[in-house]
Design an enzyme around this catalytic site. Structure first.
Site, PDB file in Angstrom:
ATOM      1  N   ASN A   1       0.804  -1.216   0.000  1.00 19.49           N
ATOM      2  CA  ASN A   1       0.000   0.000   0.000  1.00 19.49           C
ATOM      3  C   ASN A   1       0.842   1.273   0.000  1.00 19.49           C
ATOM      4  O   ASN A   1       0.328   2.368  -0.210  1.00 19.49           O
ATOM      5  CB  ASN A   1      -0.944   0.022   1.205  1.00 19.49           C
ATOM      6  CG  ASN A   1      -0.214  -0.152   2.513  1.00 19.49           C
ATOM      7  OD1 ASN A   1       0.162  -1.278   2.849  1.00 19.49           O
ATOM      8  ND2 ASN A   1       0.011   0.924   3.261  1.00 19.49           N
TER       9      ASN A   1
ATOM     10  N   TYR B   1      13.697  -4.560  16.527  1.00 26.21           N
ATOM     11  CA  TYR B   1      13.657  -4.475  15.067  1.00 26.21           C
ATOM     12  C   TYR B   1      14.777  -5.304  14.461  1.00 26.21           C
ATOM     13  O   TYR B   1      14.559  -6.086  13.514  1.00 26.21           O
ATOM     14  CB  TYR B   1      13.761  -3.023  14.608  1.00 26.21           C
ATOM     15  CG  TYR B   1      13.748  -2.878  13.096  1.00 26.21           C
ATOM     16  CD1 TYR B   1      12.609  -3.194  12.359  1.00 26.21           C
ATOM     17  CD2 TYR B   1      14.885  -2.450  12.402  1.00 26.21           C
ATOM     18  CE1 TYR B   1      12.594  -3.076  10.969  1.00 26.21           C
ATOM     19  CE2 TYR B   1      14.874  -2.321  11.020  1.00 26.21           C
ATOM     20  CZ  TYR B   1      13.728  -2.642  10.312  1.00 26.21           C
ATOM     21  OH  TYR B   1      13.718  -2.534   8.944  1.00 26.21           O
TER      22      TYR B   1
END
Length: 291
Positions: free
Chosen positions: A22, A162
């Protein structure tokens, strides 16, 4: 000049799934693949944004809902999925505050690794050619803790979490390649990273770091999202790939430039740790691979 979008082989007749298409890298990847003739499935949590990208692409794009932070959504997507040549595990979150997925996983390992692990396991029988999983240069700071993958015992560090998730992506891609090869499968597993690309991934740490990263993104230092997508596109389309290989930019210490083989932390080659991560991932998701 090196390999570029113009070098993508004709993709006519091929279908590619891109998670997180997206915006950012995923959107650029989908656009380039469609431009080369592929049908692209934009598998996204935010289908409103994905619809806008699909409209820009045209008839070659379709949108499907996929929330990698919720295993029910992953299963629902897999149930409706009819098949593709390539799966690109692109979606991700970076350096966010401590949050948890619907199943209670730490959000970064849960979205970036466990969600894609489950997705790949469920759809692999319907993928005919290759799986590409995105890692990051930040995998170098990852130290997989099999006893506390979800940060329930350790003091949370958003960047370390992360890094762990990106190391997990690299280890998963390599272990999947090894298992497919051992099984005599013609399917291949590749791993890619974008170098340092200015995308919407940055700026969600909810700390002073957001200001700094957003300022840096406006300088010539990072490459564009389109540039960052090149290693993924190479891994997804080149006939010259080798299964289990990590691809990334080849200039400025791997931060930008044309794609090629990338250096990586040799911790990703620790077979016992890779197998342990696989076992823990199957246990946490409740989903096993049929290889």
């Amino acid at each position: 000049m090196g390999w570029s979008v113009s070098d993508i082989p004709d993709q006519t007749g091929r279908t590619v799934v891109v998670t997180g298409a997206n915006s950012g890298l995923g959107a650029e990847t989908a656009k380039a693949l469609a431009g080369a003739g592929a049908q692209v499935i934009l598998a996204c949590r935010n289908t409103e944004k994905a619809d806008r990208v699909a409209t820009e692409i045209g008839a070659a794009a379709t949108v499907a809902h996929l929330d990698l932070a919720h295993l029910d959504s992953v299963r629902a997507f897999a149930d409706e999925f009819t098949g593709a040549d390539v799966l690109i595990n692109n979606a991700g979150v970076m350096a966010i505050p401590l949050r948890r997925t619907a199943q209670g996983f730490e959000m970064q390992i849960g979205t970036n690794h466990l969600g894609h692990f489950a997705l790949t396991a469920l759809v692999l029988p319907k993928i005919t050619e290759r799986v590409v999983t995105l890692s990051s240069m930040m995998h170098q700071i990852g130290r997989i803790d099999l006893g506390d993958l979800n940060w329930e015992k350790r003091r949370y560090s958003r960047w370390r979490a992360y890094g762990d998730s990106k190391m997990a992506n690299l280890m998963f891609g390599k272990e999947l390649a090894a298992r497919l090869s051992a099984a005599g499968s013609s399917k291949v597993s590749l791993i890619a990273h974008p170098g340092y690309a200015a995308t919407g991934l940055q700026g969600h740490s909810e700390s002073f770091e957001d200001v700094f990263m957003n300022l840096v993104n406006k300088t010539p230092i990072p490459q564009s999202a389109a540039g960052g997508a090149l290693p993924t596109l190479y891994a997804a389309t080149s006939p010259d790939i080798t299964t289990g290989t990590f691809y990334g930019p080849t200039e400025f210490f791997g931060s930008r430039g044309a794609p090629g083989r990338s250096g990586y932390s040799k911790r990703a080659d620790d077979l016992a740790l890779r197998e342990g991560l696989w076992t823990v991932s199957e246990k946490l998701t409740g989903i096993t691979f049929d290889i």
